[in-house]
Motif scaffolding. Sequence first.
Motif, PDB file in Angstrom:
ATOM      1  N   HIS A 135       0.782  -5.373  13.183  1.00  0.00           N
ATOM      2  CA  HIS A 135       1.208  -6.363  14.079  1.00  0.00           C
ATOM      3  C   HIS A 135       1.361  -7.616  13.498  1.00  0.00           C
ATOM      4  N   GLN A 164      -3.369  -1.047  12.372  1.00  0.00           N
ATOM      5  CA  GLN A 164      -2.805  -1.579  13.536  1.00  0.00           C
ATOM      6  C   GLN A 164      -2.640  -3.152  13.193  1.00  0.00           C
ATOM      7  N   GLN A 185      -7.851   0.474  12.707  1.00  0.00           N
ATOM      8  CA  GLN A 185      -7.648  -0.627  13.361  1.00  0.00           C
ATOM      9  C   GLN A 185      -6.962  -1.755  12.600  1.00  0.00           C
TER      10      GLN A 185
END
Length: 263
Positions: A207, A203, A200
């Motif tokens: 992002h 990610q 995560q």
Amino acid sequence: MSRHVVTPWILGALLLTSPLLVMSPAAQANTANVQQQALQTLQELETVSYRAATSFYLYNVLNRDPQHFRKMQNQLQAGDALIPQVGNAALVSKWAALKRTCTSARFTAEGVADNDSVNAVDGALNALVGDIRALMAEQRTAGQLGSDKMADMIYEQYVLMQVMTAAYLRISADYFGGAIVASQGPQVEIDKLADKFSEQLTQLNRHYAKNPKVTPLLRDVTTKWVFIRNSFKNFNENNVPFVVGRYNEQITEKLLQAHAAAR
């Protein structure tokens, strides 16, 4: 003459459910603001709950270090200030249970909290957080609040780090003379949670790569996580509770700052 206190939760419910009220756009916006504030208060309470329990675990495994006892007391005081804003009797009771278990632990001759005391803190924390999470979901539904998936993931990273650290420190008590043979909470597979945290975090870095407010905070989290990750992955081989506790505090603080910046 009795006085009736209308909490934000009750006010929001009245505004949303009364068949006699036709809500203007301004009133609808105000209701959403009330529900959003209620949600933020719950998140703050969840935050101090995890921090208080983590300080207890560190106090336990680090020879009853007074610094961590003071930190625990500070977090409990912060929770005491938040709990009246919630206006939920069940949550008040569960918060009181966490306070009681954190401050009434029995210690063995080796100076470590006994199994029942540690499990009592563990059980109280899980019960409290479970109720907080349920109330958060209710606030989102009642207020028809929108959700930013990636900002929510930052907050979930905060929770993941706290859950991993709590589990790690419970296990650490065995190395310091405790008898932690079982947990009242759900079984935590620390190595798998560490993998999820890494995935995560990748990610999130991707992002928010061009976000000038969030990027530096996530970069700092990543640097610290790279250093401490193997301690979680190989927790049975290399027990370093002080290091894990220190980095947990630094990482979670940056994650909360990143979450605030991303909203």
